[in-house]
Design an enzyme around this catalytic site. Structure first.
Site, PDB file in Angstrom:
ATOM      1  N   HIS A  10       5.449   0.805  -5.891  1.00 49.60           N
ATOM      2  CA  HIS A  10       4.579   1.202  -4.779  1.00 49.60           C
ATOM      3  C   HIS A  10       5.137   0.731  -3.439  1.00 49.60           C
ATOM      4  CE1 HIS A  10       0.586   1.908  -2.806  1.00 49.60           C
ATOM      5  NE2 HIS A  10       1.016   0.925  -2.037  1.00 49.60           N
ATOM      6  N   GLU A  11       5.433  -0.552  -3.355  1.00 50.63           N
ATOM      7  CA  GLU A  11       5.912  -1.089  -2.082  1.00 50.63           C
ATOM      8  C   GLU A  11       7.257  -0.493  -1.697  1.00 50.63           C
ATOM      9  OE1 GLU A  11       4.107  -2.628  -0.032  1.00 50.63           O
ATOM     10  OE2 GLU A  11       2.443  -2.908  -1.425  1.00 50.63           O
ATOM     11  N   HIS A  31       6.803   2.587   0.291  1.00 49.29           N
ATOM     12  CA  HIS A  31       6.662   2.291   1.725  1.00 49.29           C
ATOM     13  C   HIS A  31       8.044   2.046   2.350  1.00 49.29           C
ATOM     14  CE1 HIS A  31       2.346   2.113   2.072  1.00 49.29           C
ATOM     15  NE2 HIS A  31       2.215   1.146   1.178  1.00 49.29           N
ATOM     16  N   HIS A  47       9.862   5.198   3.049  1.00 51.82           N
ATOM     17  CA  HIS A  47       9.287   5.836   4.234  1.00 51.82           C
ATOM     18  C   HIS A  47       9.885   5.212   5.501  1.00 51.82           C
ATOM     19  CE1 HIS A  47       5.264   7.525   6.056  1.00 51.82           C
ATOM     20  NE2 HIS A  47       6.330   8.183   6.454  1.00 51.82           N
TER      21      HIS A  47
END
Length: 683
Positions: free
Chosen positions: A470-471, A474, A477
């Site tokens: 998940h991280e 980020h 991105h």
């Protein structure tokens, strides 16, 4: 620039990484003061221009301004969140009102606002590129939203409110960190921790040793209400001690009590919203998000809450049936849920998730899972740079290259928990990409995995594997956003869109060609057995009633606090009673399913950037689930799919309306059906 302060000179390290080895705490405040002064002078030069406002004489220099301040701030806040010693905490407390006052001095500058409004009023007559046009729109919208159109008296009050809020949110985080450390649970014997693995016991023994408690075991607390160990500890009293400690944070009547702090935050936010022309803080926040209004948020949360609560009750009955069959039955309580959930999972799916940890060794998950998936999808490559020192010895630095071999940026991973690190997991940028400034990104991922004793492998839970993927979503991105203007760099998108890319990246956890690479037994190297993989897939919707309910409860609690008017927020409020009433209102007041965060340790909304915005995760998950379906329909893990996702979504950063970017990628608006199916909320 001073040669004595490393923060005031350009870094000679790759990508402009700050030279943390040379930076001492006493450097920060002087650097901030110099940066404030420089930024103010830069803006003053813009507003003193005598010619009429244009994009070139206003927006371009505005985007070029504040570079030193941004560099110093990102350098400091990386440390203050991940390694907040007492000295760093004291600096942050002193800095908070200074930073707030400076930000207001720029955002509320009447002359700057006039120049931007003048350009905005003639947008249709100007020949601007799409990113330039959107830059004008966003600066105008954000300054208006911040209060730039208010009269001088209102601006003075607004500035005072913002400064007080900055000190109170800082105090909330400081109290929470201190109380979380104080409430770490000390066990005298290993028998009290029966059910933990050797690695988990090693981590607990190391945590005790780090506190000078050799011969004992310490279980540190996670940010959320529950704890990974609750699923495997066989002793009810031990489970209860951990959960009771977790739920009591910030509400014990001691020096770290957060109740009065959060009530003041709520009052201040409600008054600020009224000053800015909104009934509530939630109305103020959502007006500049993709949701648009609290009503839209409430509609989604209510639509999901009833079926989620019903599913949780069905799950609870199944757990209670299991307990009733035991020699000494008892009524299921919150600290029992995770333990008996694993028993039901084992019975229904023949699956013991705790026993999977030897297949999730941290380095394998990182290199052969997270990095491998990104390489397969986007063609990027990774090389660890042991020659580059980050801000803490545990933080590792990796250099990333594009498919053509060109430099992309640096990625820093800080995996382990420590007493100076705030709870939870997060991504932040130390340097943001910008064509205008000629910078490439440096992004950080922080987790809070217990660190085992030296020589022992770090074995992750499946939840920790999910967090790592998940991280890194980020991080991708932040790395891939390719924009001209720093205002749009990285994850600078609407709050209720920012979780979308990170949630999409979780899809690769179970993707066969990825899972087969990283899920290898730490001792034998054998892959995770095929039948176990099938059981994992079969059980994906299992316990979703609990998971969805605890999340929705926290989201509703956030909305309840921030839907108070100024008058309502000024009443005498009992925090526990308010929380209980809010959860009853939406039907999520099941004592066996506590909210993911109670108010006094709800850092996301009372010290982080998610106030009235914790709904963002489920809001973004509508897009995420629809995107996962698109990948499956279009061949999954392919370079073509990765390039499309990178180019049309991740790569645009904040330079485009996010829902417009989504439509460009997907060909239509998102459908909620995949989310309902994923969460088991379809009849």
């Amino acid at each position: 620039m001073s040669n004595d302060n490393p923060l005031l000179s350009p870094s000679a390290l790759p990508y402009g990484l700050p030279d943390y080895s040379a930076i001492r705490p006493e450097h920060y405040l002087p650097a901030f003061r110099a940066a404030f002064e420089e930024h103010s002078a830069e803006v003053s030069r813009i507003t003193r221009v005598r010619s009429m406002p244009t994009f070139e004489n206003t927006l371009v220099p505005l985007e070029e301004s504040g570079r030193l301040l941004g560099d110093v701030a990102r350098t400091f806040y990386t440390v203050s969140s991940a390694d907040a010693t007492e000295e760093i905490q004291a600096i942050e407390e002193e800095l908070a009102p200074l930073m707030s006052a400076h930000q207001d001095s720029i955002q509320l500058d009447a002359q700057l606002y006039w120049r931007i409004k003048t350009i905005h009023d003639q947008l249709d007559e100007l020949e601007l590129e799409p990113e330039q046009r959107y830059l004008v729109e966003r600066h105008y919208r954000e300054m208006t939203h911040a209060g730039a159109a208010l009269d001088d008296a209102a601006k003075e009050r607004l500035t005072a409110l913002n400064q007080r809020l900055s000190t109170r949110t800082t105090a909330f985080e400081k109290n929470l960190l201190a109380d979380t450390n104080d409430l770490a649970v000390v066990f005298e014997t290993a028998d009290e921790l029966d059910g933990l693995t050797d690695g988990e016991l090693s981590a607990a023994a190391q945590a005790a040793a780090d506190r000078g408690l050799e011969g004992r075991w310490v279980v540190t607390l996670t940010l959320f209400t529950g704890h990974p160990y609750l699923s495997s500890l066989t002793r009810r009293d031990s489970r209860k001690r951990i959960l009771d400690a977790s739920r009591s944070r910030g509400s014990r009547g001691n020096a770290h009590d957060n109740r009065e702090v959060l009530l003041e935050i709520v009052r201040l936010r409600a008054e600020r919203a009224e000053l800015l022309g909104y009934d509530t803080h939630a109305a103020y926040i959502t007006s500049d998000e993709t949701a648009g209004s609290p009503a839209a948020v409430h509609d989604l949360l209510r639509r999901l809450a009833a079926p989620a609560a019903a599913n949780a009750v069905r799950e609870q009955r199944a757990l209670q049936s299991l307990i009733d069959a035991e020699p000494e039955p008892f009524a299921l309580e919150a600290h029992d849920w995770a333990f008996y959930t694993e028993k039901v999972r084992a019975a229904e799916y023949d699956l013991d998730r705790a026993a999977l940890r030897p297949w999730f060794e941290a380095e394998g998950v990182l290199q052969d899972g997270v990095f491998h998936a990104a390489s397969e999808l986007y063609g990027i490559t990774f090389r660890e740079r042991a020659d580059i020192r980050a801000y803490h010895p545990d933080a590792r630095v990796f250099e990333i290259h594009n498919p053509d071999g060109s430099e992309l940026g640096l990625f820093i991973l800080d995996l382990y928990t420590r007493d100076t690190k705030r709870g939870g997991a997060w991504m932040n940028a130390i340097v943001s990409q910008s064509r205008l400034r000629g910078t490439r990104p440096i992004v950080v991922n922080n987790l809070n995995v217990p660190k085992p004793a030296a020589g022992s492998p770090t074995l992750l839970t499946l939840d920790e594997v999910t967090t790592l993927f998940h991280e890194f979503g980020h991080a991708l991105h932040g790395l891939f956003a390719t924009v001209t203007y720093p205002h749009f760099a990285g994850t600078n998108v609407f709050r209720d869109f920012v979780e979308f890319p990170s949630q999409v990246n979780e899809m690769w956890i179970y993707w066969p060609q990825i899972l087969d690479q990283y899920a290898r037994h730490v001792d034998t190297g054998e892959p995770l057995p095929a039948d176990v993989v099938e059981k994992l897939h079969a059980s994906e919707a299992f316990n979703q009633g609990f998971a969805t309910s605890e999340y929705l409860a926290a989201s509703w609690l956030d909305q309840a606090w921030h839907s108070l008017t100024r008058e309502q927020a000024g009443l005498d409020i009992d925090v526990a009673e308010f929380e209980a009433s809010a959860l009853r209102e939406i039907g999520l007041d099941n004592p066996a399913v506590p909210t993911r965060y109670s108010s006094t340790y709800f850092a996301h909304v009372f010290s982080g950037g998610y106030s009235a915005g914790y709904y963002s995760y489920i809001w973004s998950e509508v897009l995420d689930a629809d995107t996962v379906e698109w990948f499956r329909e279009n061949g999954g893990l392919t370079r073509d799919n990765g390039d499309r996702f990178r180019e049309r979504l991740l790569g645009v950063g904040g330079s485009k309306d996010p829902l417009e970017a989504y439509r460009d990628f997907r060909g239509r608006d998102a459908d909620i059906r995949p989310l309902l199916e994923r969460r088991g909320l379809v009849a």
